[in-house]
Write a protein that holds these residues in place. Structure first.
Motif, PDB file in Angstrom:
ATOM      1  N   PRO A  12       0.809  -1.219   0.000  1.00 25.95           N
ATOM      2  CA  PRO A  12       0.000   0.000   0.000  1.00 25.95           C
ATOM      3  C   PRO A  12       0.846   1.276   0.000  1.00 25.95           C
ATOM      4  O   PRO A  12       1.981   1.282   0.460  1.00 25.95           O
ATOM      5  CB  PRO A  12      -0.814  -0.114   1.289  1.00 25.95           C
ATOM      6  CG  PRO A  12       0.002  -0.961   2.190  1.00 25.95           C
ATOM      7  CD  PRO A  12       0.769  -1.906   1.302  1.00 25.95           C
ATOM      8  N   VAL A  13       0.221   2.331  -0.490  1.00 25.17           N
ATOM      9  CA  VAL A  13       0.852   3.643  -0.593  1.00 25.17           C
ATOM     10  C   VAL A  13       0.003   4.646   0.176  1.00 25.17           C
ATOM     11  O   VAL A  13      -1.214   4.644   0.067  1.00 25.17           O
ATOM     12  CB  VAL A  13       0.955   4.091  -2.069  1.00 25.17           C
ATOM     13  CG1 VAL A  13       1.561   5.482  -2.169  1.00 25.17           C
ATOM     14  CG2 VAL A  13       1.754   3.105  -2.887  1.00 25.17           C
ATOM     15  N   ILE A  14       0.657   5.488   0.942  1.00 28.20           N
ATOM     16  CA  ILE A  14      -0.020   6.622   1.570  1.00 28.20           C
ATOM     17  C   ILE A  14       0.264   7.834   0.691  1.00 28.20           C
ATOM     18  O   ILE A  14       1.406   8.092   0.322  1.00 28.20           O
ATOM     19  CB  ILE A  14       0.487   6.873   3.012  1.00 28.20           C
ATOM     20  CG1 ILE A  14       0.080   5.746   3.937  1.00 28.20           C
ATOM     21  CG2 ILE A  14      -0.007   8.227   3.533  1.00 28.20           C
ATOM     22  CD1 ILE A  14      -1.404   5.638   4.230  1.00 28.20           C
ATOM     23  N   VAL A  15      -0.789   8.571   0.343  1.00 27.38           N
ATOM     24  CA  VAL A  15      -0.664   9.792  -0.451  1.00 27.38           C
ATOM     25  C   VAL A  15      -1.160  10.931   0.429  1.00 27.38           C
ATOM     26  O   VAL A  15      -2.311  10.939   0.854  1.00 27.38           O
ATOM     27  CB  VAL A  15      -1.500   9.710  -1.748  1.00 27.38           C
ATOM     28  CG1 VAL A  15      -1.373  11.008  -2.538  1.00 27.38           C
ATOM     29  CG2 VAL A  15      -1.093   8.509  -2.592  1.00 27.38           C
ATOM     30  N   ALA A  16      -0.271  11.874   0.718  1.00 27.09           N
ATOM     31  CA  ALA A  16      -0.642  13.036   1.531  1.00 27.09           C
ATOM     32  C   ALA A  16      -0.741  14.253   0.623  1.00 27.09           C
ATOM     33  O   ALA A  16       0.200  14.573  -0.097  1.00 27.09           O
ATOM     34  CB  ALA A  16       0.395  13.267   2.622  1.00 27.09           C
ATOM     35  N   TYR A  96      -0.974   1.626   8.596  1.00 27.59           N
ATOM     36  CA  TYR A  96      -1.375   0.853   7.414  1.00 27.59           C
ATOM     37  C   TYR A  96      -0.225   0.059   6.798  1.00 27.59           C
ATOM     38  O   TYR A  96      -0.395  -0.584   5.771  1.00 27.59           O
ATOM     39  CB  TYR A  96      -2.019   1.762   6.362  1.00 27.59           C
ATOM     40  CG  TYR A  96      -3.391   2.200   6.792  1.00 27.59           C
ATOM     41  CD1 TYR A  96      -4.500   1.369   6.615  1.00 27.59           C
ATOM     42  CD2 TYR A  96      -3.592   3.413   7.421  1.00 27.59           C
ATOM     43  CE1 TYR A  96      -5.760   1.750   7.038  1.00 27.59           C
ATOM     44  CE2 TYR A  96      -4.853   3.805   7.843  1.00 27.59           C
ATOM     45  CZ  TYR A  96      -5.927   2.971   7.650  1.00 27.59           C
ATOM     46  OH  TYR A  96      -7.174   3.352   8.077  1.00 27.59           O
ATOM     47  N   GLY A  97       0.947   0.098   7.408  1.00 30.83           N
ATOM     48  CA  GLY A  97       2.088  -0.652   6.890  1.00 30.83           C
ATOM     49  C   GLY A  97       2.457  -0.242   5.475  1.00 30.83           C
ATOM     50  O   GLY A  97       2.833  -1.087   4.652  1.00 30.83           O
ATOM     51  N   ALA A  98       2.371   1.048   5.196  1.00 33.49           N
ATOM     52  CA  ALA A  98       2.655   1.545   3.848  1.00 33.49           C
ATOM     53  C   ALA A  98       4.122   1.299   3.496  1.00 33.49           C
ATOM     54  O   ALA A  98       5.007   1.478   4.329  1.00 33.49           O
ATOM     55  CB  ALA A  98       2.340   3.032   3.749  1.00 33.49           C
TER      56      ALA A  98
END
Length: 150
Positions: A12-16, A96-98
């Protein structure tokens, strides 16, 4: 991991997505999936926590109390806000373990925000886009990230 357009992409990817007044955190579980809004990690400069140190209007110079310039107070408010945003991004990446992090923000915000992230989170930073997209739809953000042109 997933394959998209011949390029190996890890999820997964976190996008801020941040500007000087608000921040949105999105989760992209995999290439084909829709991005999810993580409202629990959003921040707004209008709703800072009560225990955050708020900038004061007065400062001491040469032993005298003087009114701070509006720009100095705005700078302090931005610093307080970006510390909160960085903390929320750090928590979201961990929770989320990104494996990757992408930041979308205007230039003024991007450099300062990057410096406030923990080193563990900063190591996951793979992409920065210098735009204000806080009001854009999730679909337009995802399209921009998938095109890879920005």
């Amino acid at each position: 991991m997933s394959r998209g357009g011949g390029v190996m992409r890890e999820h997964p990817v976190i996008v801020a997505v941040t500007n000087t007044h608000s921040s949105r955190v999105l989760l992209w579980r995999d290439e084909a999936a829709a991005m999810e809004e993580l409202a629990a990690f959003w921040e707004s400069s209008d709703f800072l926590e009560h225990d955050d140190p708020q900038p004061r209007d007065l400062s001491r110079r040469s032993g005298r109390l003087m009114l701070k310039a509006r720009t100095a107070k705005a700078e302090e408010q931005l610093s307080v806000f970006l510390r909160r945003v960085a903390a929320q991004i750090d928590i979201a990446v961990s929770h989320y373990g990104a494996v990757r992090l992408m930041l979308i923000a205007p230039p003024l915000v991007l450099g300062r925000l990057r410096d406030l992230l923990t080193s563990t989170t900063r190591m996951k930073l793979v992409r920065e886009i210098t735009r204000d997209m806080t009001d854009d739809t999730i679909d337009s953000i995802k399209t921009l990230l998938q095109d890879g042109k920005a």
